[in-house]
Write an enzyme that holds these catalytic residues in place. Structure first.
Site, PDB file in Angstrom:
ATOM      1  N   THR A  40       0.823  -1.206   0.000  1.00 42.77           N
ATOM      2  CA  THR A  40       0.000   0.000   0.000  1.00 42.77           C
ATOM      3  C   THR A  40       0.861   1.262   0.000  1.00 42.77           C
ATOM      4  O   THR A  40       0.328   2.375  -0.081  1.00 42.77           O
ATOM      5  CB  THR A  40      -0.933   0.010   1.221  1.00 42.77           C
ATOM      6  OG1 THR A  40      -0.148  -0.224   2.406  1.00 42.77           O
ATOM      7  CG2 THR A  40      -1.971  -1.097   1.111  1.00 42.77           C
ATOM      8  N   HIS A  45       7.752   0.063   6.634  1.00 42.31           N
ATOM      9  CA  HIS A  45       8.031   0.885   7.807  1.00 42.31           C
ATOM     10  C   HIS A  45       8.380  -0.025   8.983  1.00 42.31           C
ATOM     11  O   HIS A  45       8.354  -1.266   8.864  1.00 42.31           O
ATOM     12  CB  HIS A  45       6.858   1.816   8.131  1.00 42.31           C
ATOM     13  CG  HIS A  45       5.534   1.131   8.285  1.00 42.31           C
ATOM     14  ND1 HIS A  45       5.216   0.324   9.361  1.00 42.31           N
ATOM     15  CD2 HIS A  45       4.437   1.127   7.486  1.00 42.31           C
ATOM     16  CE1 HIS A  45       3.998  -0.140   9.235  1.00 42.31           C
ATOM     17  NE2 HIS A  45       3.493   0.328   8.098  1.00 42.31           N
ATOM     18  N   HIS A  48       6.564  -3.233   9.924  1.00 42.16           N
ATOM     19  CA  HIS A  48       6.701  -4.467   9.138  1.00 42.16           C
ATOM     20  C   HIS A  48       7.861  -5.348   9.616  1.00 42.16           C
ATOM     21  O   HIS A  48       7.986  -6.494   9.171  1.00 42.16           O
ATOM     22  CB  HIS A  48       6.972  -4.133   7.656  1.00 42.16           C
ATOM     23  CG  HIS A  48       5.819  -3.532   6.938  1.00 42.16           C
ATOM     24  ND1 HIS A  48       5.810  -2.228   6.491  1.00 42.16           N
ATOM     25  CD2 HIS A  48       4.615  -4.048   6.587  1.00 42.16           C
ATOM     26  CE1 HIS A  48       4.660  -1.978   5.878  1.00 42.16           C
ATOM     27  NE2 HIS A  48       3.918  -3.056   5.929  1.00 42.16           N
ATOM     28  N   LYS A  82      -9.013  -3.099  11.084  1.00 42.94           N
ATOM     29  CA  LYS A  82      -9.404  -1.792  10.529  1.00 42.94           C
ATOM     30  C   LYS A  82     -10.849  -1.479  10.898  1.00 42.94           C
ATOM     31  O   LYS A  82     -11.714  -2.352  10.825  1.00 42.94           O
ATOM     32  CB  LYS A  82      -9.245  -1.783   9.000  1.00 42.94           C
ATOM     33  CG  LYS A  82      -7.830  -2.102   8.521  1.00 42.94           C
ATOM     34  CD  LYS A  82      -6.828  -1.076   8.995  1.00 42.94           C
ATOM     35  CE  LYS A  82      -5.424  -1.421   8.538  1.00 42.94           C
ATOM     36  NZ  LYS A  82      -4.420  -0.473   9.068  1.00 42.94           N
ATOM     37  N   ARG A  86     -10.954   0.481   3.522  1.00 38.61           N
ATOM     38  CA  ARG A  86      -9.747   1.059   2.939  1.00 38.61           C
ATOM     39  C   ARG A  86     -10.064   1.696   1.590  1.00 38.61           C
ATOM     40  O   ARG A  86     -11.004   1.290   0.908  1.00 38.61           O
ATOM     41  CB  ARG A  86      -8.692  -0.041   2.696  1.00 38.61           C
ATOM     42  CG  ARG A  86      -8.054  -0.618   3.950  1.00 38.61           C
ATOM     43  CD  ARG A  86      -7.187  -1.792   3.530  1.00 38.61           C
ATOM     44  NE  ARG A  86      -6.554  -2.451   4.653  1.00 38.61           N
ATOM     45  CZ  ARG A  86      -5.268  -2.312   4.969  1.00 38.61           C
ATOM     46  NH1 ARG A  86      -4.510  -1.500   4.257  1.00 38.61           N
ATOM     47  NH2 ARG A  86      -4.741  -2.962   5.976  1.00 38.61           N
ATOM     48  N   GLN A 176      -6.246 -14.719   0.955  1.00 45.87           N
ATOM     49  CA  GLN A 176      -5.052 -15.092   1.719  1.00 45.87           C
ATOM     50  C   GLN A 176      -4.947 -16.610   1.833  1.00 45.87           C
ATOM     51  O   GLN A 176      -3.842 -17.165   1.787  1.00 45.87           O
ATOM     52  CB  GLN A 176      -5.095 -14.442   3.105  1.00 45.87           C
ATOM     53  CG  GLN A 176      -3.757 -14.530   3.839  1.00 45.87           C
ATOM     54  CD  GLN A 176      -3.673 -13.547   4.999  1.00 45.87           C
ATOM     55  OE1 GLN A 176      -4.195 -12.449   4.928  1.00 45.87           O
ATOM     56  NE2 GLN A 176      -3.004 -13.960   6.052  1.00 45.87           N
ATOM     57  N   ASP A 197      -3.001  -9.808  14.705  1.00 44.49           N
ATOM     58  CA  ASP A 197      -4.301  -9.502  14.113  1.00 44.49           C
ATOM     59  C   ASP A 197      -4.604 -10.404  12.921  1.00 44.49           C
ATOM     60  O   ASP A 197      -5.701 -10.359  12.360  1.00 44.49           O
ATOM     61  CB  ASP A 197      -4.369  -8.032  13.690  1.00 44.49           C
ATOM     62  CG  ASP A 197      -3.318  -7.659  12.656  1.00 44.49           C
ATOM     63  OD1 ASP A 197      -2.348  -8.417  12.484  1.00 44.49           O
ATOM     64  OD2 ASP A 197      -3.463  -6.599  12.020  1.00 44.49           O
ATOM     65  N   LYS A 232       1.349   2.336  20.072  1.00 47.40           N
ATOM     66  CA  LYS A 232       1.760   1.379  19.046  1.00 47.40           C
ATOM     67  C   LYS A 232       3.179   1.680  18.588  1.00 47.40           C
ATOM     68  O   LYS A 232       3.497   2.806  18.219  1.00 47.40           O
ATOM     69  CB  LYS A 232       0.803   1.446  17.857  1.00 47.40           C
ATOM     70  CG  LYS A 232       0.991   0.307  16.864  1.00 47.40           C
ATOM     71  CD  LYS A 232      -0.123   0.307  15.826  1.00 47.40           C
ATOM     72  CE  LYS A 232       0.027  -0.863  14.861  1.00 47.40           C
ATOM     73  NZ  LYS A 232      -1.038  -0.876  13.841  1.00 47.40           N
ATOM     74  N   LYS A 235       5.150   4.273  15.535  1.00 48.99           N
ATOM     75  CA  LYS A 235       4.400   5.484  15.214  1.00 48.99           C
ATOM     76  C   LYS A 235       4.969   6.656  16.016  1.00 48.99           C
ATOM     77  O   LYS A 235       5.287   6.526  17.192  1.00 48.99           O
ATOM     78  CB  LYS A 235       2.922   5.317  15.554  1.00 48.99           C
ATOM     79  CG  LYS A 235       2.200   4.260  14.720  1.00 48.99           C
ATOM     80  CD  LYS A 235       1.980   4.731  13.302  1.00 48.99           C
ATOM     81  CE  LYS A 235       1.128   3.722  12.521  1.00 48.99           C
ATOM     82  NZ  LYS A 235       0.892   4.157  11.141  1.00 48.99           N
ATOM     83  N   THR A 236       5.108   7.794  15.368  1.00 50.87           N
ATOM     84  CA  THR A 236       5.554   9.008  16.038  1.00 50.87           C
ATOM     85  C   THR A 236       4.544  10.112  15.746  1.00 50.87           C
ATOM     86  O   THR A 236       3.586   9.916  14.984  1.00 50.87           O
ATOM     87  CB  THR A 236       6.938   9.449  15.535  1.00 50.87           C
ATOM     88  OG1 THR A 236       6.825   9.863  14.156  1.00 50.87           O
ATOM     89  CG2 THR A 236       7.948   8.309  15.629  1.00 50.87           C
TER      90      THR A 236
END
Length: 424
Positions: A40, A45, A48, A82, A86, A176, A197, A232, A235-236
């Site tokens: 995506t 990042h 992953h 989610k 999306r 999947q 998840d 999490k 994340k910043t």
């Protein structure tokens, strides 16, 4: 060591379809394992990295990793975890993103090492060949709608009319499962890994293979990583921490790891580096003896930056950090490359139409290091100003061409924490 035990010891394990059987299989044979990445974005990042590191460890222990680029599933989007639908992306964007991710995977996986060389495959290659009737006839009949709507993330969407869930995302689990079956049939892949998840999707894929082929395969999840403060990880305030240097600079990447809290650092050394546990224990012993030196954080930041950005970039980042945080830095050792790296990392201003020699007070004010000439004079009188490493004590000091680094750069430090850069 048994690869399954290594995954558990380092923190890459939360749930498995059968711990005992998977552990035995890893003793008896070379297991092929896969992790999927929906492209995506054109970069991975930090979020992953845990499943990717788990693949890397399996390969180091003699097993074969497969990275599955979700060229097909990426067109749909995984609804797991989610709260809303999306935005769909185009095939062209997906292909472009896969090309961006490809070189990043090579930092963690070896694609040319013999029998257990890593593979990168694109599930668009097989999913695109199936017709809608094929999916309904050969796949859909093995999935109970009752079981699917019982999943928490689907149920929560169904119960909220303002959100809902489309048939597209509802069907993602079938895609999947089809991936897992294809990889089993073509590469004898027996293990699928992912975040916690993904447990429902992994279990569904394992059951689909059992029902259609009578084979036993495994699913294994890694925990969702939270910091000790409950946020999490990865994340910043500025958003995700990317592996692409153009999205997150090597310096900001390094600083992200340096800022790790003491409570988290040992766990992150185990998860995000290939260092032996014995070496990590020694580092933590030194760290705990003098936590103010942040020995463990510095080692973590250096190792992860070296893996993602390379040895040279890591060395440059260390030099940048030294310049920013060491008031006694010798600027004669600073390269022009380091100067360029510093530009986006500190307050920077290009000063035009200024003639040399230039008064230090005017320079400090013009660079934005102070708001006025008066403030600049006070800072000099208080003894807290240095220009290119030289302490300035005279308000009438003038900057000449010989004071510039590479004929154009000026670094202004006021006190310990304020650092500005200017270019003449």
């Amino acid at each position: 060591m048994n690869a399954f035990e290594v995954l558990k010891q380092r923190g890459y394990f939360e749930w498995c379809t059968s711990e005992e059987k998977l552990s035995q299989a890893m003793n008896d044979e070379m297991i092929t394992a896969y992790v999927g990445f929906d492209p995506t974005a054109d970069s991975l990042h930090v979020g992953h990295l845990i499943p990717l590191m788990a693949l890397g460890w399996l390969q180091k222990l003699g097993h074969r990793p497969i990275a599955v680029a979700g060229g097909g599933t990426g067109l749909i989007g995984d609804p797991s975890g989610k709260s809303k639908e999306r935005n769909l992306i185009t095939l062209e964007t997906v292909q472009k993103n896969i090309e961006g991710v490809r070189p990043q995977l090579a930092k963690f996986l070896n694609f040319d090492c013999g029998e257990n060389s890593a593979l990168l495959v694109n599930n668009y290659d097989w999913l695109s060949k199936m017709s809608f009737l094929d999916v309904l006839h050969d796949v859909g009949k093995y999935f109970s709608v009752n079981n699917l709507i019982a999943r928490e993330y689907i149920r929560s969407r169904l119960e909220d009319p303002s959100k809902g869930i489309s048939y597209t995302e509802f069907s993602y689990v079938l895609l999947q499962a089809m991936d897992f079956k294809y990889l089993y049939e073509n590469y004898h892949c027996r293990l699928q890994m992912g975040g916690n998840d993904q447990q429902g999707n992994l279990l569904a894929g394992s059951e689909y293979i059992r029902k259609t082929l009578g084979a036993e395969v495994f699913g294994l999840t890694q925990p969702l990583l939270l910091t000790s403060s409950g946020t999490k990880f990865g994340k910043t305030e500025a958003g995700a921490v990317w592996l692409d240097a153009n999205k997150t600079s090597p310096y900001k990447f390094y600083q992200f790891w340096i800022n790790t809290e003491d409570k988290d650092v040992e766990k992150l050394l185990k998860l995000y580096t290939f260092m032996p546990l014995e070496e990590i224990a020694e580092i933590m012993s030194s760290h705990n003896a003098a936590p103010e030196k942040r020995i463990a954080q510095k080692k973590l930041a250096l190792e992860v930056t070296k893996t993602v950005h390379g040895e040279k970039a890591a060395e440059s980042v260390l030099k940048v950090s030294e310049i920013l945080f060491d008031p006694n830095i010798d600027f004669s050792s600073v390269s022009q490359e380091i100067c360029e790296m510093l530009k986006p990392e500190v307050p920077f201003k290009k000063l035009e139409n200024l003639q040399l020699p230039l008064g230090a007070v005017s320079l400090i004010s013009a660079s934005g290091a102070t708001e006025s000439n008066g403030e600049a004079k006070r800072a000099i009188r208080q003894g807290g100003v240095s220009i290119n490493g030289k302490k300035i004590t005279d308000e009438k000091f003038e900057i000449n061409a010989s004071d510039l680094l590479f004929g154009k750069y000026i670094f202004i430090r006021i006190g310990r924490k304020k650092f500005n850069m200017a270019e003449l």
